[in-house]
Enzyme design. Structure first.
Site, mmCIF file in Angstrom:
data_model
loop_
_atom_site.group_PDB
_atom_site.id
_atom_site.type_symbol
_atom_site.label_atom_id
_atom_site.label_comp_id
_atom_site.label_asym_id
_atom_site.label_seq_id
_atom_site.Cartn_x
_atom_site.Cartn_y
_atom_site.Cartn_z
ATOM 1 N N GLU A 1 124.627 36.001 42.491
ATOM 2 C CA GLU A 1 126.014 36.330 41.573
ATOM 3 C C GLU A 1 126.728 36.227 43.287
ATOM 4 O OE1 GLU A 1 127.092 40.692 41.312
ATOM 5 O OE2 GLU A 1 125.772 39.670 40.058
ATOM 6 N N GLU B 1 120.728 28.312 20.914
ATOM 7 C CA GLU B 1 120.672 27.704 19.361
ATOM 8 C C GLU B 1 121.532 27.380 18.525
ATOM 9 O OE1 GLU B 1 119.019 29.772 17.261
ATOM 10 O OE2 GLU B 1 117.845 31.820 18.292
#
Length: 271
Positions: free
Chosen positions: A112, A81
């Site tokens: 992960e 953004e």
């Protein structure tokens, strides 16, 4: 003494399947209401990290977010953004997720646990000592993230962390540790809920404050936003009309589109 993951603690609510929809919504909302107060407690820690990021960016550095699962996706969201909102170049703020591009929309859970790939992913971006790397992990125990931060430290790269457990292992690998303790989730262990909300709030605070400090906002306006659609163009036109006292919408729009941003249009009009 074993590390206790409050994020994995049993929910304070029982028999969720027997609740009405209204009861579910009221109880979820009640839990969510506690998140801003938890964030408020760590504002000094957030402030310290922001100062470090601004200092490094003024020296030509970048901000990296690195995480797995929901945490990684939130980092990517915040990073993505920044260019359209503040007109900064792609790559100034970067989001990295365990499992790569596929993991943005699909679960790649085993990623992960990889203790080598986080640093390898950062190296793809030619990470250096001018940059800041913020690890995001609700539990504060994600091996992919912790090992990446540890390697950053070995290479004199400033590190930060955002987690939701007190005394989280990730905090030990961070120069600027932020622990937003929001307590057990409404659905036990579902850290996309309160923990995710807390992380999103902190990320909003970091990127917004950094961009303001870098001069990407004037008054309360996004004067450097990219003109990527009609809604944003209209917003820019109205900013110009207000700022410059222009009466004609089309005149302001023509000036905006010619100059490419509100900031450049204002500077041109005043020169």
């Amino acid at each position: 003494m074993a590390f206790e993951k409050i994020t994995e603690s049993t929910s304070a609510y029982r028999h969720l399947e027997k609740m009405s929809v209204l009861e579910l919504l009221q109880n979820i909302n009640k839990e969510d209401a506690a998140v801003p107060a938890a964030v408020a407690k760590v504002v000094p820690q957030i402030e310290a990290l922001i100062h470090a990021v601004v200092d490094k960016m003024l020296m030509g550095g970048r901000l990296f977010y690195i995480g797995a699962g929901t945490s990684g996706r939130l980092g990517i969201l915040d990073a993505s953004e920044c260019p359209p909102t503040y007109g900064v170049p792609q790559g100034l703020v970067v989001g990295i997720i365990a499992g790569g591009y596929k993991a943005i929309t699909e679960a790649v859970e085993s990623a992960e646990d990889d203790t080598e790939q986080g640093w390898a992913d950062l190296q793809q971006h030619k990470i250096n000592s001018n940059d800041v790397v913020v690890g995001i992990a609700a539990s504060g125990t994600t091996p992919y993230v912790i090992s990446a931060l540890e390697k950053c430290r070995e290479n004199n790269i400033v590190t930060g962390s955002i987690s939701c457990n007190p005394d989280a292992p990730i905090s030990q690998a961070a120069d600027f540790a932020i622990e937003v303790v929001v307590g057990p989730e409404f659905v036990t262990g579902s850290t996309r809920m309160k923990s995710g909300t807390a992380q999103k709030l902190v990320l909003n605070m970091i990127s917004t404050s950094v961009m303001i400090q870098l001069g990407r906002v004037e008054d309360n306006k996004m004067v450097n936003m990219q003109l990527t659609n009609e809604k944003i163009v209209d917003r820019g036109v109205r900013m110009l009309m207000e700022k410059l006292g222009l009466q004609e919408y089309e005149t302001a729009k023509e000036l905006l589109l010619e100059k490419g941003s509100v900031k450049k249009a204002i500077e041109s009009f005043r020169s």
